[in-house]
Design a protein around this motif. Structure first.
Motif, PDB file in Angstrom:
ATOM      1  N   ARG A 203       0.807  -1.218   0.000  1.00  0.00           N
ATOM      2  CA  ARG A 203       0.000   0.000   0.000  1.00  0.00           C
ATOM      3  C   ARG A 203       0.845   1.275   0.000  1.00  0.00           C
ATOM      4  O   ARG A 203       0.617   2.179   0.806  1.00  0.00           O
ATOM      5  N   LEU A 204       1.799   1.345  -0.933  1.00  0.00           N
ATOM      6  CA  LEU A 204       2.550   2.590  -1.094  1.00  0.00           C
ATOM      7  C   LEU A 204       1.578   3.654  -1.579  1.00  0.00           C
ATOM      8  O   LEU A 204       0.781   3.426  -2.486  1.00  0.00           O
ATOM      9  N   GLU A 205       1.636   4.850  -0.994  1.00  0.00           N
ATOM     10  CA  GLU A 205       0.735   5.929  -1.408  1.00  0.00           C
ATOM     11  C   GLU A 205       1.133   6.424  -2.809  1.00  0.00           C
ATOM     12  O   GLU A 205       2.293   6.337  -3.195  1.00  0.00           O
ATOM     13  N   SER A 206       0.168   6.977  -3.531  1.00  0.00           N
ATOM     14  CA  SER A 206       0.483   7.484  -4.871  1.00  0.00           C
ATOM     15  C   SER A 206       0.957   8.943  -4.839  1.00  0.00           C
ATOM     16  O   SER A 206       1.266   9.532  -5.867  1.00  0.00           O
ATOM     17  N   SER A 207       0.973   9.525  -3.639  1.00  0.00           N
ATOM     18  CA  SER A 207       1.613  10.829  -3.465  1.00  0.00           C
ATOM     19  C   SER A 207       2.050  10.907  -2.009  1.00  0.00           C
ATOM     20  O   SER A 207       1.499  10.223  -1.157  1.00  0.00           O
TER      21      SER A 207
END
Lengths: 441, 349, 64
Positions: free
Chosen positions: B246-250
């Protein structure tokens, strides 16, 4: 002779007459008509106007007024009601038929009303992260109002919901003409009682001694859902060009950019306070030459540098002594902007650049992504990364939850702590609200 | 009845020394240690006092949990004023005090007061509107510091804004940071005025100063590249398809590492880029266009360098605060250094 | 460390020692217009340039 004059043809001077109405009251009614300062809108009239444009799209029509405890969510764009009263051309040229040149003749406006189009795209899961529209809310009162573009206008809100048969591209292509048509329709409403204000937009010849100034106007036009249209064409891969201020008033620039907090809404292109201020000072303190439209977010450093060089050369060719520069966007686009400022200074054109700062929630970060030495006259719009406590408002229009920029969803009826990036058009609005950042303990 | 809540570390709460630095956050009704002194001074005001005790290590290792527990304590106690410290020159304590005060001020909008020495690293974590009383470098300054806490609380209770501002000017640390204020005129008026001033050859000032970035020494390669292990790092948000961590997209809050060992190139469909700052469609078609594994394998076989590291590291930078990215960079660097990595190729968008 | 980014001037401003401009903003080490084998050859050339940069001692930001 002045910009916009055809030699020897007095009657071909570029001049736009504005016939301005404004509201004190907005309500639903059986007819669409403006009586003095009271506008009544018929939903049936509106629905008929846009029937052929809205297949598969359900529209919820709402009204909002300045000072009301109302929060409008999922805002995509706002459009000023403007319509030509003379000639064959249409405002917002290039949408709804072949484009004709605008910026002359007479245009009727309702100056404090916005057609606000809001909603979510039908298939967000098919979009790449960069295409996804960003949440944008307008707080009509309270803490959020000075950060929300449009908080001081009346609103006809078109809240759109598309069924699954509508593609993202189709939704994007429909919402624009829907809003623009409603805007034209409202401007053309039957008017009785009261006299409008009349103003003229022209670049009359002025004294030689006055310094010549251009407005550098950098828009974002990068990909679908983040683009800008000029006469209906995307400006994504174009050279900078000269645009007469009167063309802005007639809607020559339309926004297709859903990067909510940092976009220039269509109504702001159409009613831009920088253009108004320069027109006001034209002939008094300066000679306003007009606007240079350029495009940020070029794909390589070399291309960014060249865009800057082209803008600077165009400004010089026009004879500019000075420039005021503003941009749409942030981050990557700042580099194009700063290359433009640098190139202008290198061409001997004194430049003042307007920008927001990202000093972080605790104020410690460096203000700008890119800051060359040549950018020595900056005007600040404030720190857009400060946390604000945002209290609830009585009414929410347009949705049951808002997305906090893909990090979480939130019930808009509840208070929350967030930075100005949740508000629609906040970067520009912070500037016109007079916000700036300073060193403080 | 005025309610005061006071945050202390394990030492100043009398729980223990360094061996108790892992103490979980706990709520103690009534004043403890320094709090008792302040409570005594404020007796005339009808004060109900409570304490939060938390180990310095616990706070830093479990900040999220600690903040949550603190939030629950505030919900229950409903304080009117929040105090923390004084931390003097104790670094971890100072950081904790600064962070808790900032969190309380942001979320509860009550006055938050801490105190520390000007050299305390906690001064780098102070939010807007938090009072940071200047103290000496050690607990020898305790008495004097507590007098100042008391004086400030009294002035706040009296509602005397001028007196509070005078206190700030006289007794609080000067920690200049950039914050938003309301100016007299909108940006378009100020911009045109500034331009006219500049064009007239008059002296002018920029509203946004040019701030130099902190410089770090640039390391040069010691030894030969043929003996070095090279690692690939990216800011481009490339993760295994499905984004398992779940790496954030920003504004990435963390970094991750993923296995390259056994791969000759990165295949479409097996990876995806989580990033709102660039058009990811091209790298999704061929992830080597952001993490250049295929090219590095060619050069590895040609013995241009000894070996490619088994993992690549990734975060998402767009929209992030530089200080957060510094933290992430330091974390990646530490892991690389301890794996014997000699050189890095970093791709960014 | 060598940094490959389109925003090379920003990298220089923050003091990064070795900087390369790469391809385009959306694909710093890609050339999608080229057929796959040529794109790989180009990328190998770029990585070779990066390795040479790593071997080059620098005292302040340099764009390779």
């Amino acid at each position: 002779m002045g910009i916009g004059c055809s030699l020897g043809k007095e009657d071909h001077r570029m001049e736009l007459e504005l016939v301005d109405y404004s509201l004190e009251e907005l309500r639903w009614g059986e007819r669409t008509a403006l009586n003095r300062k009271s506008l009544s809108i018929s939903v049936t009239d509106l629905a008929k106007q846009i029937e052929e444009l809205s297949r598969g799209i359900c529209i919820d029509y709402r009204l909002a007024r300045p000072g009301e405890s109302t929060r409008i969510v999922h805002v995509l764009d706002t459009v000023l009601p403007i319509a030509k009263s003379t000639g064959s051309s249409l405002t917002f040229p290039g949408f709804d038929g072949p484009a004709e040149l605008v910026g002359t003749g007479r245009t009727t406006r309702i100056t404090n009303l916005l057609v606000t189009v809001a909603g979510r795209f039908p298939h967000p899961e098919l979009m790449t992260p960069i295409e996804k529209p960003r949440e944008g809310i307008i707080d009509m009162a309270g803490v959020g109002a000075p950060y929300s573009y449009g908080s001081d206008y009346f609103h006809l809100v078109l809240s759109l919901t598309a069924d699954s048969s509508v593609s993202n591209a189709s939704f994007d292509q429909s919402l624009r003409p829907i809003a623009l048509r409603c805007a034209r329709f409202l401007a053309q409403a039957e008017k009785t009682g009261g006299e409008p204000e009349r103003n003229t937009v022209a670049l009359n010849q002025v004294e030689e001694r006055l310094p010549k100034v251009v407005l550098l106007y950098q828009v974002q036009s990068q990909l679908a859902c983040a683009r800008t249209f000029y006469y209906g064409e995307e400006v994504s891969r174009t050279l900078p060009t000269f645009v007469h201020p009167a063309e802005f008033f007639d809607g020559a620039l339309v926004s297709g950019n859903y990067k909510s907090e940092r976009k220039i809404p269509t109504s702001l292109h159409c009613n831009n306070p920088f253009i108004a201020e320069l027109l006001e000072r034209h002939g008094k303190a300066m000679n306003f030459l007009g606007v240079i439209l350029s495009r940020g977010y070029n794909d390589s450093f070399e291309q960014k540098r060249k865009m800057g060089l082209w803008v600077a050369r165009l400004a010089r060719n026009l004879g500019a002594d000075g420039a005021v520069a503003l941009m749409e966007g942030t981050g990557n686009g700042t580099v194009d902007f700063m290359q433009t400022v640098k190139a202008c200074e290198d061409e001997g054109i004194k430049t003042v650049a307007v920008l927001h700062e990202s000093n972080g929630p605790k104020g410690y970060e460096r203000p700008l992504v890119d800051h060359p030495n040549e950018a020595d006259s900056m005007i600040s719009r404030g720190n857009v990364s400060e946390k604000i406590y945002i209290p609830p408002l009585a009414t929410v229009i347009g949705g049951a939850d808002i997305d906090l920029h893909l990090k979480a969803t939130h019930d808009p009826r509840l208070p929350f702590l967030f930075d100005p990036t949740i508000f629609f058009g906040s970067y520009g609005k912070m500037g016109s609200s007079g916000f700036r950042a300073v060193y403080q303990n | 009845m005025v309610k005061v809540l006071h945050y202390l570390n394990q030492f100043f709460a009398g729980i223990g020394g360094e061996e108790k630095a892992g103490q979980e956050l706990l709520f103690i009704p009534g004043p403890v240690g320094a709090g008792a002194v302040i409570e005594n001074e404020l007796k005339g005001h009808g004060v109900e006092y409570a304490t939060i005790a938390c180990g310095d290590n616990y706070f830093h290792e479990e900040e999220e949990k600690a903040i949550r527990a603190m939030g629950a304590a505030l919900e229950q106690f409903q304080p009117d004023v929040f105090l923390a410290g004084p931390a003097f020159n104790a670094g971890r304590y100072g950081l904790a005090c600064a962070k808790v005060c900032s969190w309380v001020r942001d979320n509860w909008r009550i006055p938050a007061i801490t105190g520390m020495h000007e050299d305390n690293p906690g001064t780098k974590e102070v939010g807007r509107h938090v009072f940071v009383i200047q103290t000496g470098a050690s607990a020898a300054a305790m008495r004097e510091s507590l007098k100042r806490y008391t004086l400030l609380v009294e002035r706040l209770l009296a509602g005397n804004e001028t007196a509070v501002e005078n206190f700030r000017a006289e007794h609080c640390l000067s920690i200049p940071r950039r914050f938003t204020v309301r100016s007299g005129a909108p940006d378009y008026v100020r911009a045109v005025n500034l331009l006219l001033t500049k064009l007239n050859g008059q002296p002018y000032e920029s509203e946004i100063p040019r701030v130099e970035a902190k410089r770090h020494p640039i390391p040069n390669l010691t030894g030969s590249l043929t003996d070095a292990t090279v690692a690939l790092v990216t800011e481009g948000g490339l993760v295994p398809k499905g984004n398992p961590d779940r790496l954030e997209s920003s504004r990435g809050s963390r970094y991750f590492k993923y296995l390259l060992n056994g791969r000759e190139d990165l295949r479409r469909g097996e990876f995806e880029a989580m990033h709102t700052g660039y058009d990811t469609s091209t790298v999704d078609q061929d992830p080597d266009r952001i993490v250049p594994l295929d090219a590095m394998r060619v050069l590895e076989k040609a013995r241009r360098f000894k070996k490619l590291h088994d993992y690549y590291f990734v975060t998402t930078g767009t929209g992030a605060m530089p200080s957060k990215m510094e933290e992430i960079g330091a974390g990646i660097a530490e892991e690389l250094a301890s794996s014997g990595i000699g050189a890095v190729i970093l791709t960014a968008t | 460390m060598v940094l490959i980014t389109c925003l090379s001037n920003v990298a220089a401003q923050v003091g990064i020692g070795r900087i390369m401009g790469g391809s385009k903003f959306h694909y710093p080490v890609g050339q999608p217009e080229l057929p796959p084998e040529e794109e790989l050859r180009w990328r190998v050339g770029l990585m070779e340039k990066g390795l040479t940069a790593l071997e080059t001692p620098v005292q302040e930001p340099k764009i390779f």
